[in-house]
Design an enzyme around this catalytic site. Structure first.
Site, PDB file in Angstrom:
ATOM      1  N   CYS A  35       2.771  -2.350  15.784  1.00 59.81           N
ATOM      2  CA  CYS A  35       2.616  -2.065  14.348  1.00 59.81           C
ATOM      3  C   CYS A  35       1.898  -3.208  13.646  1.00 59.81           C
ATOM      4  O   CYS A  35       2.260  -4.375  13.831  1.00 59.81           O
ATOM      5  CB  CYS A  35       3.996  -1.860  13.731  1.00 59.81           C
ATOM      6  SG  CYS A  35       3.922  -1.541  11.960  1.00 59.81           S
ATOM      7  N   CYS A  43       3.345   8.530   1.128  1.00 64.04           N
ATOM      8  CA  CYS A  43       3.979   7.606   2.054  1.00 64.04           C
ATOM      9  C   CYS A  43       4.200   6.284   1.315  1.00 64.04           C
ATOM     10  O   CYS A  43       3.250   5.644   0.875  1.00 64.04           O
ATOM     11  CB  CYS A  43       3.047   7.432   3.259  1.00 64.04           C
ATOM     12  SG  CYS A  43       3.691   6.324   4.491  1.00 64.04           S
ATOM     13  N   CYS A  47       7.392  -6.915   7.117  1.00 64.76           N
ATOM     14  CA  CYS A  47       8.544  -6.329   7.813  1.00 64.76           C
ATOM     15  C   CYS A  47       9.119  -7.382   8.746  1.00 64.76           C
ATOM     16  O   CYS A  47       8.381  -8.221   9.273  1.00 64.76           O
ATOM     17  CB  CYS A  47       8.082  -5.114   8.634  1.00 64.76           C
ATOM     18  SG  CYS A  47       9.441  -4.114   9.282  1.00 64.76           S
ATOM     19  N   CYS A  98      -0.506   5.700  10.015  1.00 61.90           N
ATOM     20  CA  CYS A  98       0.747   5.031  10.376  1.00 61.90           C
ATOM     21  C   CYS A  98       0.469   3.702  11.048  1.00 61.90           C
ATOM     22  O   CYS A  98      -0.307   3.637  11.985  1.00 61.90           O
ATOM     23  CB  CYS A  98       1.508   5.828  11.431  1.00 61.90           C
ATOM     24  SG  CYS A  98       2.335   7.235  10.829  1.00 61.90           S
ATOM     25  N   GLU A 101       0.825  -1.194   0.000  1.00 60.26           N
ATOM     26  CA  GLU A 101       0.000   0.000   0.000  1.00 60.26           C
ATOM     27  C   GLU A 101       0.864   1.252   0.000  1.00 60.26           C
ATOM     28  O   GLU A 101       1.964   1.264   0.554  1.00 60.26           O
ATOM     29  CB  GLU A 101      -0.891   0.002   1.245  1.00 60.26           C
ATOM     30  CG  GLU A 101      -1.905  -1.113   1.188  1.00 60.26           C
ATOM     31  CD  GLU A 101      -2.772  -1.215   2.438  1.00 60.26           C
ATOM     32  OE1 GLU A 101      -3.968  -1.441   2.276  1.00 60.26           O
ATOM     33  OE2 GLU A 101      -2.266  -1.074   3.551  1.00 60.26           O
ATOM     34  N   CYS A 125       7.861  -4.744  15.528  1.00 61.28           N
ATOM     35  CA  CYS A 125       7.528  -3.754  16.550  1.00 61.28           C
ATOM     36  C   CYS A 125       6.147  -4.110  17.112  1.00 61.28           C
ATOM     37  O   CYS A 125       5.216  -4.422  16.352  1.00 61.28           O
ATOM     38  CB  CYS A 125       7.535  -2.346  15.952  1.00 61.28           C
ATOM     39  SG  CYS A 125       9.170  -1.874  15.358  1.00 61.28           S
TER      40      CYS A 125
HETATM   41  N1  SAH Z   1      10.314   0.852   9.550  1.00 62.25           N
HETATM   42  C1  SAH Z   1      10.279   2.288   9.499  1.00 62.25           C
HETATM   43  C2  SAH Z   1       9.026   2.820   8.791  1.00 62.25           C
HETATM   44  C3  SAH Z   1       7.782   2.331   9.423  1.00 62.25           C
HETATM   45  S1  SAH Z   1       6.296   3.166   9.631  1.00 62.25           S
HETATM   46  C4  SAH Z   1      10.327   2.845  10.906  1.00 62.25           C
HETATM   47  O1  SAH Z   1      10.187   2.069  11.837  1.00 62.25           O
HETATM   48  O2  SAH Z   1      10.566   4.038  11.065  1.00 62.25           O
HETATM   49  C5  SAH Z   1       6.469   4.784  10.059  1.00 62.25           C
HETATM   50  C6  SAH Z   1       6.152   5.130  11.499  1.00 62.25           C
HETATM   51  O3  SAH Z   1       4.856   4.688  11.956  1.00 62.25           O
HETATM   52  C7  SAH Z   1       7.143   4.528  12.462  1.00 62.25           C
HETATM   53  O4  SAH Z   1       7.563   5.515  13.362  1.00 62.25           O
HETATM   54  C8  SAH Z   1       6.320   3.488  13.169  1.00 62.25           C
HETATM   55  O5  SAH Z   1       6.860   3.124  14.393  1.00 62.25           O
HETATM   56  C9  SAH Z   1       4.983   4.166  13.274  1.00 62.25           C
HETATM   57  N2  SAH Z   1       3.865   3.275  13.592  1.00 62.25           N
HETATM   58  C10 SAH Z   1       3.782   1.949  13.372  1.00 62.25           C
HETATM   59  N3  SAH Z   1       2.594   1.473  13.803  1.00 62.25           N
HETATM   60  C11 SAH Z   1       1.907   2.509  14.313  1.00 62.25           C
HETATM   61  C12 SAH Z   1       0.602   2.661  14.872  1.00 62.25           C
HETATM   62  N4  SAH Z   1      -0.230   1.634  14.975  1.00 62.25           N
HETATM   63  N5  SAH Z   1       0.220   3.898  15.258  1.00 62.25           N
HETATM   64  C13 SAH Z   1       1.049   4.948  15.102  1.00 62.25           C
HETATM   65  N6  SAH Z   1       2.280   4.870  14.560  1.00 62.25           N
HETATM   66  C14 SAH Z   1       2.715   3.659  14.163  1.00 62.25           C
END
Ligand code: SAH
Length: 372
Positions: A123, A109, A116, A341, A96, A120
């Site tokens: 996420c 974005c 991934c 995000c 996406e 985390c």
């Molecule tokens: N792998 C990269 C890009 C990922 S997404 C990174 O970790 O930076 C971009 C951002 O969204 C990251 O800061 C991630 O931690 C955040 N993110 C992931 N899941 C989320 C959620 N459910 N709510 C808010 N932010 C989230």
């Protein structure tokens, strides 16, 4: 010749294209011409590339292709955010990308991997596991499709790119770097380096490599002010703890006046949102040229966290701001279409329903139907 043997020119940045042309007995400037056709004018049919000789155009159509992932679905949020689902491996994989239009800019974005590996805990991309790295073509195609789609709708094209979609960009280093080169290339999308952001969860060796490779903006997903908590939220911290992460941040910015780091901090209720956390955070990042983005947690089905209350987020922001840290709370965008995000999952289990929606969607977004 079968299609699989053809070179997909979308995989090649300027340097790659120049070598390709030279290897095939052409002048390097052909690379710039081709980039202008494909990336600036959105022309993908070699026949239309009239400043190239007929034999060259024939050579290109016999030996190369300009191949995009298929667009399978698109959705628009009530707040104007738009999301596209792209099919990349037949029925198996989808990725996406999300467009966030604002008054002064239009941010795309972009995803860098299918799934991934970093896991985390907050996420939703993590929940689908890891399938594979995207190719340069698949990364730049997201920008190509959306940018030229917008232009054909008479709208402003993409002005900013954030590598904050699915995946960890620094674990797909070479493909991401080539795509970023194209984003910034004057003969392609000509985005200024300040308007292209790579976001990382903290892959320290790759951050150190980045220092000499590029000058784009760097965002670091910090999310916790101490190793004990960060080990749980961002497990790659067990390998590269905060001290090493901050050293890598310093090496990216020290000696470069114009560089600063954006730290991202997801606001998780009763987990990392206390004033004690804020106080630890100040001690950690004070003195680093940086800005802090607070991201209210975006929920998804079966998430084990909740978003902090808005009063708590305000209190947290004020605590940091009043101690000299530039702190901004990010507004959640597009959460009604799961585009915010951490909500990008990308799977499409119910293909029939998706493709029905896609047919409907195409009528609304006529400009994007040229995607193939
Ligand atoms: N792998 C990269 C890009 C990922 S997404 C990174 O970790 O930076 C971009 C951002 O969204 C990251 O800061 C991630 O931690 C955040 N993110 C992931 N899941 C989320 C959620 N459910 N709510 C808010 N932010 C989230």
């Amino acid at each position: 010749m079968p299609l699989v043997d053809k070179t997909n020119l979308l995989n090649l940045s300027r340097a790659g294209l120049e070598s390709f042309f030279v290897e095939n007995g052409e002048k390097p400037f052909r690379a710039r011409q081709l980039m202008q056709w494909v990336h600036q004018r959105g022309v993908t049919n070699f026949e239309e590339m009239t400043d190239m000789s007929r034999p060259l155009r024939e050579f290109l159509s016999e030996n190369t292709c300009i191949e995009f992932p298929t667009l399978i679905d698109s959705q628009q949020s009530t707040d104007g955010t738009r999301k596209w689902l792209l099919d990349i491996d037949g029925v198996e994989n989808a990725i996406e990308c999300v467009l966030i239009p604002e008054k002064s800019r239009t941010t795309l974005c972009v995803s860098s991997q299918v799934g991934c590996t970093l896991n985390c805990s907050f996420c939703s991309t993590a929940k689908q596991g890891f399938n594979r790295n995207l190719t340069t073509a698949e990364i730049i195609a997201q920008l190509h499709l959306v940018h030229h789609g917008l232009l054909s709708e008479g709208k402003q094209g993409v002005t900013n790119v954030v590598m904050m979609g699915m995946g960890e960009p620094l674990l797909n280093f070479d493909a991401v770097m080539a795509a970023v080169d194209m984003m910034c290339d004057d003969y392609a999308y000509a985005l200024s380096k300040r308007r292209v952001t790579i976001s990382t969860a903290g892959v320290v060796p790759a951050m150190n490599k980045l220092v000499n490779e590029t000058d784009v903006s760097l965002a670091v997903s910090l999310h916790a002010p101490n190793d004990h908590l960060r080990d749980q939220l961002v497990p790659i911290n067990q390998k590269y703890p905060i001290e090493e992460l901050l050293k890598a941040c310093h090496s990216y910015i020290d000696g470069y006046k114009s560089r600063k780091i954006t730290f991202e901090y997801v606001m998780l209720k009763d987990i990392n949102d206390s004033l004690e956390c804020a106080s630890q955070l100040v001690k950690l990042i004070k003195g680093i040229p940086c800005k802090l983005n607070l991201i209210p947690f975006n929920p998804y089905p079966h998430a084990i966290y909740e978003c902090s209350d808005s009063a708590t987020i305000d209190r947290f922001r004020e605590y940091l701001s009043s101690r000299g840290i530039i702190t901004v709370t990010r507004r959640a965008r597009g959460d009604d279409i799961d585009a915010a995000c951490g909500q990008l999952a990308g799977q499409f289990k119910d293909r029939s329903r998706r493709s029905q929606k896609y047919q409907l969607g195409l009528k609304e977004i006529g400009g994007l139907s040229h995607a193939h």
